[in-house]
Each structure stands twice: as structure tokens, then as C-alpha cells.
Design an enzyme around this catalytic site. Structure first.
Site, PDB file in Angstrom:
ATOM      1  N   ASP A 160       0.871  -1.167   0.000  1.00 57.59           N
ATOM      2  CA  ASP A 160       0.000   0.000   0.000  1.00 57.59           C
ATOM      3  C   ASP A 160       0.917   1.228   0.000  1.00 57.59           C
ATOM      4  O   ASP A 160       2.116   1.122   0.273  1.00 57.59           O
ATOM      5  CB  ASP A 160      -0.881  -0.048   1.251  1.00 57.59           C
ATOM      6  CG  ASP A 160      -1.722   1.194   1.439  1.00 57.59           C
ATOM      7  OD1 ASP A 160      -2.263   1.701   0.431  1.00 57.59           O
ATOM      8  OD2 ASP A 160      -1.831   1.670   2.578  1.00 57.59           O
ATOM      9  N   ASP A 178      -0.121   4.990   1.204  1.00 51.58           N
ATOM     10  CA  ASP A 178      -0.297   5.881   2.350  1.00 51.58           C
ATOM     11  C   ASP A 178      -0.205   5.105   3.663  1.00 51.58           C
ATOM     12  O   ASP A 178      -0.884   4.098   3.848  1.00 51.58           O
ATOM     13  CB  ASP A 178      -1.638   6.605   2.259  1.00 51.58           C
ATOM     14  CG  ASP A 178      -1.712   7.526   1.043  1.00 51.58           C
ATOM     15  OD1 ASP A 178      -2.526   8.450   1.062  1.00 51.58           O
ATOM     16  OD2 ASP A 178      -0.960   7.317   0.078  1.00 51.58           O
TER      17      ASP A 178
END
Length: 211
Positions: free
Chosen positions: A11, A13
Site C-alpha cells: 500500500d 499511504d
């Protein structure tokens, strides 16, 4: 060209980077507190991610596109990220990132962090300002999982040769699709569902787990 031995998908963020980009953009609109609360609810799995993203992007309407440069200057890479990507490459692996964030930021920071391929949302722009609408298909949990599978097929890798690393509820499908799902800097429901939980907020902790 040497065939890839394995694939690591992160991922963006709060995983690849320490920040939530949409919150930095919301600063530009003076609406950070509102957007931050909505982001946290989405990451905990309390609301539908796609609907929440559309609502949060609406809060960005009117932000000038020159804000992207200011936001990019504020991005803080997660400790250990460059060491992790270097270790993946040294061992014959490929690094991917699939994000509910935005290409407008990721396109500029991913190469410098050692990322080989990435996918994210795009923001529509009108007259050099954000329109408050996502452009095209939203990168949600299903798209994240599909991206991992797609990249593994392209690299001719079996499922067990893939690792997924994430922190929020929208990473769970991707983590389940991988041979090894790692919860990093993660919400409680993600920690409960992961194969392993990485405790310190340093991505170097993943290196001993690489094949």
C-alpha cells in the site's frame, strides 16, 4: 532479462510513506480535520472505501493543481523503505505499489523509492483546479487484489511467491490474495487478519521475511 523470483506489493499511504496524501491535499482546502476523520473511518473498515473516497475527494474541489508540488515536498518516506526495495531487487524480486491515493503524487515519488510498478486513482482537473471527482475506476480493495494477481501473472509467478503489505481495511483482499500478508502500522482488524504483524514502523523488519 532474468525472470523475477517474487513480487512484493505495498500500500502507499501509511505504508510506503508515512503520510495520508488526501489529508495533505485537504490542508490546501482548509478541510484536513474533516477529511482525516473520514479517512480513519474508512481504514478501520467502518464505511465503504469507494463511497468514502468520493466524499473526501469532493472536499478537495477548487484546490489549485500547483498544490501537488507543495504536497510532494511534504511527503515523508517510511523508515526503511529504500533498504527494503533494495533488498527485494538484490534477491531478484519486483516491487509494486497499489494505492487508494493518487497518481499525481505517486508518479513523482515511487521511482525514487525503488518501486517498479504502481497503480492509483487519478483526480479530474478543470481550469487548473481539482474538480472534486475521481477520474475513472476507483482503486478499492477489489482492484488492489486484482492488481496483485495481474502483476503476478505478468511475471509468471505463483501465488506463494507474492507478499502484500498494508495497514487498512482496503488492503485485506490484497493481503488474502498474496502468499504472505503482512500488517504494517495497521488498524486492529488488519492485524487480526494478517499472516504476520510487523510491529516497529520500519520496513527493514520485512527484509528477513523475503525469500
Amino acid at each position: 532479462m532474468t525472470a523475477a523470483r517474487f513480487l512484493v506489493v505495498l500500500d502507499a499511504d501509511s505504508t510506503l510513506i508515512r503520510d495520508e496524501v488526501i489529508e495533505l491535499l485537504a490542508d490546501e482546502a482548509g478541510r484536513r480535520a474533516e477529511v482525516q476523520a473520514a479517512t480513519e473511518a474508512a481504514m478501520r473498515g467502518e464505511v465503504d472505501f469507494a463511497a468514502s473516497l468520493c466524499s473526501r475527494v469532493q472536499a478537495l474541489a477548487g484546490v489549485p493543481t500547483d498544490a501537488f508540488e507543495r504536497v510532494r515536498s511534504r511527503i515523508r518516506p517510511t523508515p526503511g523503505v529504500r533498504e527494503l526495495t533494495a533488498a527485494v531487487h538484490d534477491r531478484g524480486g519486483v516491487v509494486g505499489v497499489v494505492s487508494g491515493g493518487f497518481h499525481e503524487i505517486l508518479d513523482h515519488i515511487a521511482p525514487g523509492l525503488g518501486v517498479d510498478r504502481w497503480r492509483a486513482n487519478r483526480l479530474t482537473v478543470y481550469a487548473d483546479r481539482l474538480s472534486g471527482v475521481v477520474d475513472g475506476e476507483i482503486v478499492d480493495a477489489a482492484v488492489k487484489a486484482a492488481s496483485l494477481r495481474e502483476w503476478a501473472r505478468e511475471l509468471q509467478l505463483p501465488q506463494h511467491a507474492t507478499i502484500a503489505i498494508g495497514d487498512g481495511a482496503n488492503d485485506l483482499e490484497m493481503m488474502a490474495a498474496a502468499g504472505l500478508g503482512l500488517a504494517f502500522n495497521a488498524k486492529p482488524m488488519v492485524r487480526r487478519s494478517a499472516n504476520l504483524v510487523i510491529g516497529p514502523q520500519d520496513l527493514r523488519a520485512v527484509i528477513p521475511l523475503l525469500p
